[in-house]
Motif scaffolding. Structure first.
Motif, PDB file in Angstrom:
ATOM      1  N   ALA A 201     -76.605  38.684 -31.209  1.00 14.76           N
ATOM      2  CA  ALA A 201     -77.314  38.254 -29.998  1.00 14.76           C
ATOM      3  C   ALA A 201     -76.341  37.984 -28.852  1.00 14.76           C
ATOM      4  O   ALA A 201     -76.569  38.413 -27.719  1.00 14.76           O
ATOM      5  CB  ALA A 201     -78.140  37.003 -30.297  1.00 14.76           C
ATOM      6  N   ILE A 202     -75.246  37.291 -29.143  1.00 18.28           N
ATOM      7  CA  ILE A 202     -74.265  36.995 -28.092  1.00 18.28           C
ATOM      8  C   ILE A 202     -73.621  38.281 -27.598  1.00 18.28           C
ATOM      9  O   ILE A 202     -73.437  38.481 -26.392  1.00 18.28           O
ATOM     10  CB  ILE A 202     -73.221  35.982 -28.589  1.00 18.28           C
ATOM     11  CG1 ILE A 202     -73.892  34.636 -28.875  1.00 18.28           C
ATOM     12  CG2 ILE A 202     -72.100  35.809 -27.560  1.00 18.28           C
ATOM     13  CD1 ILE A 202     -73.003  33.632 -29.602  1.00 18.28           C
TER      14      ILE A 202
ATOM     15  N   GLY B  73     -74.552  36.192 -38.600  1.00 18.81           N
ATOM     16  CA  GLY B  73     -74.465  37.535 -38.023  1.00 18.81           C
ATOM     17  C   GLY B  73     -75.478  37.776 -36.932  1.00 18.81           C
ATOM     18  O   GLY B  73     -75.198  38.443 -35.939  1.00 18.81           O
ATOM     19  N   ILE B  74     -76.671  37.222 -37.089  1.00 21.83           N
ATOM     20  CA  ILE B  74     -77.726  37.404 -36.096  1.00 21.83           C
ATOM     21  C   ILE B  74     -77.317  36.783 -34.750  1.00 21.83           C
ATOM     22  O   ILE B  74     -77.603  37.324 -33.687  1.00 21.83           O
ATOM     23  CB  ILE B  74     -79.067  36.826 -36.612  1.00 21.83           C
ATOM     24  CG1 ILE B  74     -80.223  37.287 -35.737  1.00 21.83           C
ATOM     25  CG2 ILE B  74     -79.046  35.338 -36.705  1.00 21.83           C
ATOM     26  CD1 ILE B  74     -80.610  38.697 -35.982  1.00 21.83           C
TER      27      ILE B  74
ATOM     28  N   ASP C 128     -85.801  40.067 -36.631  1.00 16.48           N
ATOM     29  CA  ASP C 128     -86.693  40.985 -35.949  1.00 16.48           C
ATOM     30  C   ASP C 128     -86.532  40.984 -34.434  1.00 16.48           C
ATOM     31  O   ASP C 128     -86.965  41.897 -33.776  1.00 16.48           O
ATOM     32  CB  ASP C 128     -88.153  40.643 -36.260  1.00 16.48           C
ATOM     33  CG  ASP C 128     -88.474  40.879 -37.719  1.00 16.48           C
ATOM     34  OD1 ASP C 128     -87.788  41.699 -38.355  1.00 16.48           O
ATOM     35  OD2 ASP C 128     -89.407  40.214 -38.226  1.00 16.48           O
ATOM     36  N   GLU C 129     -85.922  39.926 -33.863  1.00 14.69           N
ATOM     37  CA  GLU C 129     -85.939  39.780 -32.415  1.00 14.69           C
ATOM     38  C   GLU C 129     -84.588  39.886 -31.754  1.00 14.69           C
ATOM     39  O   GLU C 129     -84.499  39.813 -30.552  1.00 14.69           O
ATOM     40  CB  GLU C 129     -86.572  38.432 -32.052  1.00 14.69           C
ATOM     41  CG  GLU C 129     -87.995  38.346 -32.512  1.00 14.69           C
ATOM     42  CD  GLU C 129     -88.646  37.042 -32.093  1.00 14.69           C
ATOM     43  OE1 GLU C 129     -88.489  36.662 -30.919  1.00 14.69           O
ATOM     44  OE2 GLU C 129     -89.290  36.416 -32.926  1.00 14.69           O
ATOM     45  N   SER C 130     -83.520  40.023 -32.478  1.00 12.97           N
ATOM     46  CA  SER C 130     -82.218  40.051 -31.808  1.00 12.97           C
ATOM     47  C   SER C 130     -81.822  41.441 -31.436  1.00 12.97           C
ATOM     48  O   SER C 130     -82.286  42.404 -31.924  1.00 12.97           O
ATOM     49  CB  SER C 130     -81.169  39.432 -32.695  1.00 12.97           C
ATOM     50  OG  SER C 130     -80.916  40.269 -33.795  1.00 12.97           O
TER      51      SER C 130
ATOM     52  N   MET D 184     -83.646  32.042 -26.512  1.00 11.72           N
ATOM     53  CA  MET D 184     -83.848  32.051 -27.962  1.00 11.72           C
ATOM     54  C   MET D 184     -82.699  31.347 -28.673  1.00 11.72           C
ATOM     55  O   MET D 184     -82.921  30.588 -29.625  1.00 11.72           O
ATOM     56  CB  MET D 184     -83.998  33.482 -28.462  1.00 11.72           C
ATOM     57  CG  MET D 184     -85.287  34.139 -28.022  1.00 11.72           C
ATOM     58  SD  MET D 184     -85.361  35.908 -28.400  1.00 11.72           S
ATOM     59  CE  MET D 184     -85.412  35.859 -30.181  1.00 11.72           C
ATOM     60  N   ILE D 185     -81.485  31.565 -28.205  1.00 11.82           N
ATOM     61  CA  ILE D 185     -80.322  30.894 -28.797  1.00 11.82           C
ATOM     62  C   ILE D 185     -80.438  29.389 -28.593  1.00 11.82           C
ATOM     63  O   ILE D 185     -80.252  28.609 -29.522  1.00 11.82           O
ATOM     64  CB  ILE D 185     -78.998  31.437 -28.203  1.00 11.82           C
ATOM     65  CG1 ILE D 185     -78.742  32.856 -28.714  1.00 11.82           C
ATOM     66  CG2 ILE D 185     -77.828  30.519 -28.549  1.00 11.82           C
ATOM     67  CD1 ILE D 185     -77.565  33.543 -28.043  1.00 11.82           C
TER      68      ILE D 185
END
Length: 129
Positions: free
Chosen positions: A74-75, A69-70, A127-129, A118-119
């Motif tokens: 992000a995408i 899911g993360i 915490d970062e997405s 990051m990907i």
């Protein structure tokens, strides 16, 4: 005079970065477990509605991908950042090169690039997405 030339150069550079970001998205989406194909961006065509519609469709299809899911989030956010940059650059072309418009394009592209990196490095976390 110098400001006009600087604005034109900056506008051109941002346009190139948007095209490169779109190319990155095409590769990224095409390499998903269930490949998602989007229309190629053609700078020679004035009406880019097919590109925009295919990218919006891709954003919805990401939800069905068998990935964490993360990564989906992000995408999806990268696609939204691309849309933000593209739409603001179009507005800049129509309304003029106000500094905040081009700054907004740069900021959206910066967010896009940060998430893309990051990907690629496998560094996504909640915490970062």
């Amino acid at each position: 005079m110098a400001d006009d030339r600087d604005d034109r150069e900056r506008f051109s550079e941002l346009g190139e970065l948007i095209m490169a970001a779109h190319g990155f998205l095409r590769v990224l989406l095409g390499e998903l477990p269930v490949p998602v194909m989007i229309v190629d961006f053609d700078a020679e065509v004035d009406d880019q509605s097919e590109v925009l519609l295919s990218l919006d469709r891709a954003r919805r299809l990401i939800e069905d991908e068998p990935i964490p899911g993360i990564e989906k989030k992000a995408i999806s956010r990268m696609v939204l950042d691309w849309f933000s940059a593209y739409e603001m650059l179009v507005l800049t072309k129509l309304a003029g090169p106000a500094p905040w418009r081009m700054d907004s394009v740069e900021y959206a592209l910066h967010r896009f690039t940060t998430v893309a990196e990051m990907i690629e490095r496998g560094e996504l976390d909640d915490d970062e997405s």
